[in-house]
Design a protein around this motif. Structure first.
Motif, PDB file in Angstrom:
ATOM      1  N   TRP A  69       0.755  -0.662  -0.029  1.00 27.91           N
ATOM      2  CA  TRP A  69      -0.161  -0.063  -0.020  1.00 27.91           C
ATOM      3  C   TRP A  69       0.738   1.027   0.065  1.00 27.91           C
ATOM      4  N   LYS A  70       1.820   0.794   0.856  1.00 27.33           N
ATOM      5  CA  LYS A  70       3.260   2.548   0.227  1.00 27.33           C
ATOM      6  C   LYS A  70       3.898   2.998  -0.377  1.00 27.33           C
ATOM      7  N   ARG A  71       2.895   1.407  -2.254  1.00 25.66           N
ATOM      8  CA  ARG A  71       3.306   2.339  -3.552  1.00 25.66           C
ATOM      9  C   ARG A  71       2.424   3.530  -3.701  1.00 25.66           C
ATOM     10  N   PRO A  72       2.945   4.138  -5.099  1.00 18.50           N
ATOM     11  CA  PRO A  72       2.472   4.852  -5.159  1.00 18.50           C
ATOM     12  C   PRO A  72       1.261   4.970  -5.572  1.00 18.50           C
ATOM     13  N   LYS A  73       0.132   5.910  -5.357  1.00 21.26           N
ATOM     14  CA  LYS A  73      -1.405   5.810  -5.099  1.00 21.26           C
ATOM     15  C   LYS A  73      -1.291   5.299  -6.744  1.00 21.26           C
ATOM     16  N   ASP A  74      -1.510   4.977  -8.341  1.00 21.95           N
ATOM     17  CA  ASP A  74      -2.157   4.997  -9.372  1.00 21.95           C
ATOM     18  C   ASP A  74      -1.193   3.984  -9.500  1.00 21.95           C
ATOM     19  N   GLU A  75      -0.363   3.414  -8.892  1.00 21.74           N
ATOM     20  CA  GLU A  75       0.148   2.261  -9.014  1.00 21.74           C
ATOM     21  C   GLU A  75      -0.743   1.046  -8.430  1.00 21.74           C
ATOM     22  N   VAL A  76      -0.982   1.468  -7.014  1.00 22.88           N
ATOM     23  CA  VAL A  76      -1.817   0.209  -6.615  1.00 22.88           C
ATOM     24  C   VAL A  76      -3.242   0.505  -6.970  1.00 22.88           C
ATOM     25  N   ASP A  77      -3.927   1.290  -7.214  1.00 21.26           N
ATOM     26  CA  ASP A  77      -4.937   1.185  -8.134  1.00 21.26           C
ATOM     27  C   ASP A  77      -4.727   0.649  -9.691  1.00 21.26           C
ATOM     28  N   ALA A  78      -3.407   0.627 -10.088  1.00 25.34           N
ATOM     29  CA  ALA A  78      -3.741   0.087 -11.375  1.00 25.34           C
ATOM     30  C   ALA A  78      -3.653  -1.378 -10.926  1.00 25.34           C
ATOM     31  N   LEU A  79      -2.992  -2.072  -9.950  1.00 21.24           N
ATOM     32  CA  LEU A  79      -2.979  -3.437  -9.638  1.00 21.24           C
ATOM     33  C   LEU A  79      -4.375  -3.672  -9.107  1.00 21.24           C
ATOM     34  N   MET A  80      -4.867  -3.011  -8.265  1.00 27.39           N
ATOM     35  CA  MET A  80      -5.747  -3.606  -8.204  1.00 27.39           C
ATOM     36  C   MET A  80      -7.564  -3.675  -8.993  1.00 27.39           C
ATOM     37  N   LYS A  81      -7.062  -2.561 -10.463  1.00 29.85           N
ATOM     38  CA  LYS A  81      -7.547  -3.034 -11.625  1.00 29.85           C
ATOM     39  C   LYS A  81      -7.070  -4.539 -12.071  1.00 29.85           C
ATOM     40  N   LEU A  82      -5.767  -4.689 -12.124  1.00 24.28           N
ATOM     41  CA  LEU A  82      -5.322  -6.203 -12.981  1.00 24.28           C
ATOM     42  C   LEU A  82      -5.811  -7.487 -11.703  1.00 24.28           C
ATOM     43  N   PHE A  83      -6.353  -6.861 -10.887  1.00 26.06           N
ATOM     44  CA  PHE A  83      -6.531  -7.832  -9.339  1.00 26.06           C
ATOM     45  C   PHE A  83      -7.862  -8.344  -9.782  1.00 26.06           C
ATOM     46  N   ARG A  84      -8.358  -6.878 -10.315  1.00 23.41           N
ATOM     47  CA  ARG A  84     -10.323  -7.668 -11.126  1.00 23.41           C
ATOM     48  C   ARG A  84     -10.874  -8.386 -12.143  1.00 23.41           C
ATOM     49  N   SER A  85      -9.569  -7.919 -13.065  1.00 22.52           N
ATOM     50  CA  SER A  85      -9.506  -8.586 -14.344  1.00 22.52           C
ATOM     51  C   SER A  85      -8.879 -10.234 -13.771  1.00 22.52           C
ATOM     52  N   TYR A  86      -7.962 -10.474 -13.375  1.00 25.41           N
ATOM     53  CA  TYR A  86      -7.544 -11.382 -13.214  1.00 25.41           C
ATOM     54  C   TYR A  86      -7.645 -12.470 -12.370  1.00 25.41           C
ATOM     55  N   THR A  87      -9.037 -12.376 -11.176  1.00 24.34           N
ATOM     56  CA  THR A  87      -9.982 -13.100 -10.395  1.00 24.34           C
ATOM     57  C   THR A  87     -11.040 -13.981 -11.213  1.00 24.34           C
ATOM     58  N   LYS A  88     -11.672 -12.155 -12.382  1.00 27.22           N
ATOM     59  CA  LYS A  88     -12.396 -12.299 -12.960  1.00 27.22           C
ATOM     60  C   LYS A  88     -12.147 -13.683 -14.030  1.00 27.22           C
ATOM     61  N   THR A  89     -10.873 -13.698 -14.693  1.00 28.49           N
ATOM     62  CA  THR A  89      -9.712 -14.632 -15.896  1.00 28.49           C
ATOM     63  C   THR A  89      -9.831 -15.952 -14.447  1.00 28.49           C
ATOM     64  N   CYS A  90      -9.779 -15.659 -13.896  1.00 30.68           N
ATOM     65  CA  CYS A  90      -9.323 -17.192 -13.110  1.00 30.68           C
ATOM     66  C   CYS A  90     -10.473 -18.199 -12.629  1.00 30.68           C
ATOM     67  N   VAL A  91     -12.015 -17.536 -12.721  1.00 25.19           N
ATOM     68  CA  VAL A  91     -13.100 -18.261 -11.801  1.00 25.19           C
ATOM     69  C   VAL A  91     -12.909 -19.559 -13.340  1.00 25.19           C
ATOM     70  N   LYS A  92     -12.743 -18.417 -14.107  1.00 26.67           N
ATOM     71  CA  LYS A  92     -12.296 -20.091 -15.826  1.00 26.67           C
ATOM     72  C   LYS A  92     -11.212 -20.601 -15.818  1.00 26.67           C
ATOM     73  N   THR A  93     -10.196 -19.967 -15.315  1.00 31.17           N
ATOM     74  CA  THR A  93      -9.257 -20.932 -15.849  1.00 31.17           C
ATOM     75  C   THR A  93      -9.147 -21.899 -14.587  1.00 31.17           C
ATOM     76  N   ALA A  94     -10.380 -21.824 -13.740  1.00 24.17           N
ATOM     77  CA  ALA A  94     -10.154 -23.245 -12.228  1.00 24.17           C
ATOM     78  C   ALA A  94     -10.756 -23.546 -12.346  1.00 24.17           C
ATOM     79  N   ARG A  95     -11.691 -22.876 -13.738  1.00 24.75           N
ATOM     80  CA  ARG A  95     -13.199 -24.366 -13.984  1.00 24.75           C
ATOM     81  C   ARG A  95     -12.352 -25.750 -15.454  1.00 24.75           C
ATOM     82  N   ASP A  96     -11.650 -24.392 -15.830  1.00 24.39           N
ATOM     83  CA  ASP A  96     -11.334 -25.242 -16.935  1.00 24.39           C
ATOM     84  C   ASP A  96     -10.056 -26.479 -16.230  1.00 24.39           C
ATOM     85  N   ASN A  97      -8.878 -25.920 -15.331  1.00 22.43           N
ATOM     86  CA  ASN A  97      -8.106 -26.416 -15.136  1.00 22.43           C
ATOM     87  C   ASN A  97      -8.365 -27.012 -13.751  1.00 22.43           C
TER      88      ASN A  97
END
Ligand code: IPE
Ligand code: IPE
Ligand code: MG
Length: 243
Positions: A69-97
């Motif tokens: 959380w100590k990283r610059p706000k824009d990097e933290v925001d970008a990471l959270m955005k990435l986790f959002r899409s990663y988590t959604k993709t992972c639902v499918k990956t988990a099902r397929d694998n």
């Protein structure tokens, strides 16, 4: 190495990875740090599959520390955005694998929609019987231990647990990793040789492997090299080598 030779390697049951070096990898390519995070997230999918195909049963990756959380706000925001899409993709990956996903860390500091997606991921994959995949997000080992102590203390106050009944085994059941065997092998990519608050209780007897390769460039061959090195180690657990 041929597949025949691979069979004689002892494959660790549980591999934990500190996926480090996304930012430096991107910088070396003249790209912004976030590009490294995007490529790093893609590589997670690839390595998950490779790990399972190699016979690894548990894979635990460090995605975001309580200190990040100590990283610059824009990097933290970008990471959270990435986790959002990663988590959604992972639902499918988990099902397929056939992957069963668990989340380590304190989710309460994450935005509610991300918490909901993580819950859905865990819930939708809970009956899968293939790779056990743990993602550590807003995870810190000290924080995990403190949260576990609080829960154990509350159980003492409520009369469900007596202080003298607290053993290493009972205590482990209060940790986020309850039910997950301790890692056999820890890999940290990108050259740093420290734990950065990762799994300090669970890594008590784990073999450590450090590589200069940054996470987005880490391949199945690098994983195999780490396992080969692990095979050459003499694990003693405090005892002496049998003659
Ligand atoms: C690891 O890569 C990913 C996270 C910690 C989120 P870094 O972002 O730490 O990349 P470096 O270590 O600065 O290169
Ligand atoms: C550790 O990497 C945390 C994750 C990989 C998520 P960092 O890059 O945050 O660790 P430090 O700051 O170099 O110790
Ligand atoms: Mg780093």
């Amino acid at each position: 190495m041929s597949d025949g030779e691979e069979n004689i390697m002892v494959v660790p049951q549980h591999v934990a990875i500190i996926v480090d070096g996304n930012g430096r990898w991107a910088k070396s390519k003249g790209m912004p740090r976030n590009y490294g995070h995007v490529r790093g997230a893609k590589n997670l999918e690839v390595i998950c599959r490779d790990a399972y195909n190699m016979g690894i049963k548990y894979l635990t990756v460090y995605l975001f520390s309580t200190e990040n959380w100590k990283r610059p706000k824009d990097e933290v925001d970008a990471l959270m955005k990435l986790f959002r899409s990663y988590t959604k993709t992972c639902v499918k990956t988990a099902r397929d694998n056939n992957m069963k996903v668990r989340v380590l860390g304190d989710p309460t500091a994450l935005d509610q929609d991300l918490q909901d997606s993580l819950n859905l991921l865990v819930e939708s994959s809970k009956d899968n019987t293939g790779l056990n995949f743990q993602i550590a997000i807003n995870y810190g080992s000290r924080d995990e231990i403190v949260r576990a102590i609080r829960r154990a203390a509350q159980d003492c106050v409520d009369g469900k647990l007596a202080p003298e009944e607290i053993t290493e085994e009972r205590f482990s059941a209060y940790l986020d990793t309850a039910g997950v065997p301790d890692p056999d092998l820890l890999i940290r990519t990108s050259g740093e040789q420290r734990l950065s608050n990762y799994l300090m209780w669970q890594l008590a007897y784990t073999e450590f492997y450090f590589t200069e390769v940054p996470w987005p460039a880490f391949t199945k061959d690098d994983l195999r090299q780490a396992i080969e090195k692990y095979n050459s180690r003499d694990r003693r657990y405090g005892g002496v080598k049998e003659e």
